[in-house]
Design an enzyme around this catalytic site. Structure first.
Site: not given
Length: 451
Positions: A116, A163, A274, A291, A294
């Site tokens: 990051k 996460g 994001e 990737r 979800v």
């Protein structure tokens, strides 16, 4: 096109990838642990290879076992799904070295975005807005200096994190001193990277992400946004597209920023940028997921595109057959994640599902790991599946979701279905007031009513 694809994953995403492969005529190979011998993704694939015992570190995270399974079965390519090894640059590199196609960006790009700290620097150089914060990784003493400069509250983050792990809001110097070492240790344990950095905490933001597709010929498009603000412990619970908060002008600016970000790193395949967005429409780069997400089904519902199919086509060298002006945006879609977890404490609640009934009907999609009696083991993520609804507009999509949740039945274990019903029937959700503190506010309102 590929003849055979190995899926380095399990559960609903493995089944999702198998579904597209079958539709376009590609044979599939599943991998499985001892806990998943009878899992549906194993049953539905054309071939299956055991890769180890139940613990995830001894099976689904065994990169070499997965590569050998691909070589053994003659698979042309490996699709990593999401989670597990999907953003592991070393795994992608090993796949490349084995002469097998990794369905995703190159290992170099994954490595760039996996840090990051490095990603912030790349985005800033590309002109993409970033949250004010440290220029790179900092020591605990340097973190205190930066926090004083940008003002509390600040967000302490692990460079290799994900996460919500290694991430904490701190409101003063004492909290920062206490949080630094514990989060650093956790980041080292989970990600093998103890680098920490500090960002200004954006209070009550919207978490909005932009889906992008880039082919290997230099063409890129954005597939609109997903509103992902409703979260618990920094993990998403409900996602929708389009966002009820985003204006056409903001949508275009964020889309163009996402394209600039992808071009800056030479991105190829599907990816997601994001962003945090404040009430005034200022947006800041948060991270890039290299990737499939979800929540990709809500984008599929409003665009009519199969993202897994495009991942396969791009990985096979095919160029995008459409430009930005061709990308449609029709209707409204909402996804909720069904977890085996206590709806109040929001902690995993594995066990045996004794009976299960899924909702059905026009505009209702179920992407699930199980479809009847089954065991939810404590070894893996407790997500059982996803319920996705789509309709002509947001009001009708909410009504359809509410009816579908009422029809959803899972017996034998605790699930978050009661929490999802509370969210979907709340006044705040109907009004589109969906910021990252949505669930704490919802619980506060419930406590006040019950007092």
């Amino acid at each position: 096109m590929f003849n055979k694809v190995l899926i380095a994953n399990r559960g609903e995403i493995a089944r999702r990838i198998i579904r597209t492969c079958k539709r376009i005529g590609i044979a599939t190979v599943a991998v499985y642990s001892d806990a998943d011998v009878e899992a549906l993704h194993v049953v539905e694939a054309d071939e299956a290879v055991r890769i180890g015992p139940a613990p995830v570190a001894q099976s689904y995270l065994q990169a070499e076992a997965i590569v050998q399974a691909a070589l053994q079965t003659g698979a042309d390519a490996i699709h990593p799904g999401y989670g597990l090894l999907s953003e592991n640059a070393n795994f992608a590199r090993r796949v490349e070295e084995a002469g097998v196609v990794f369905i995703g960006p190159s290992s170099h790009v994954i490595g760039q975005m996996g840090s990051k700290v490095r990603a912030r620097a790349i985005m800033e150089a590309a002109g993409v807005p970033i949250v004010p914060g440290s220029d790179g990784a900092v020591s605990d003493g340097e973190a205190l200096v930066v926090a004083e400069e940008i003002g509390y509250p600040v967000m302490l983050k692990a460079s290799g994190g994900g996460g919500g792990i290694g991430m904490q809001v701190v409101r003063n110097a004492d909290e920062l001193k206490k949080a630094f070492s514990s989060n650093q240790a956790r980041a080292k344990s989970y990600f093998g990277d103890g680098d920490m950095f500090v960002e200004k905490c954006i209070t009550s933001p919207h978490h909005i992400e932009i889906q992008v597709l880039f082919d290997g010929q230099g063409h890129g498009v954005y597939l609109w946004e997903r509103e992902c603000s409703i979260q618990r412990r920094h993990q998403k619970v409900l996602e929708e597209a389009p966002s009820p908060f985003v204006s056409e002008e903001l949508r275009e600016r964020m889309g163009e920023a996402a394209i600039a970000a992808g071009r800056a790193i030479g991105y190829v395949n599907a990816g997601t940028l994001e962003f945090l967005v404040d009430d005034d429409g200022h947006f800041y780069f948060l991270e890039m997921n290299t990737r499939l997400q979800v929540e990709h089904p809500v984008t599929e519902c409003i665009t009519g595109l199969d993202l897994v199919e495009w991942q396969l086509r791009i990985a096979d060298g095919e160029a995008l057959s459409f430009t930005q002006s061709d990308v449609r945006r029709e209707g409204h879609a909402i996804e909720v994640r069904i977890y085996a977890e206590d709806p109040v404490r929001m902690l995993p609640s594995p066990g045996t599902i004794t009976a299960m009934t899924l909702p059905a009907g026009d505009g209702v999609r179920n992407d699930v790991a199980v479809e009847g009696p089954a065991v939810v083991t404590p070894f893996y993520d407790p997500m059982i599946g996803k319920l996705i609804v789509s309709a002509a507009d947001r009001e009708n999509a909410i009504n359809k979701l509410s009816e579908a949740l009422d029809a959803y039945r899972i017996e034998g274990i605790k699930t978050n279905l009661p929490l999802l019903r509370d969210i979907v029937t709340s006044e705040a959700f109907a009004a589109g007031v969906t910021t990252t503190d949505f669930i704490p506010k919802l619980q506060s309102v419930a406590r006040t009513k019950n007092a």
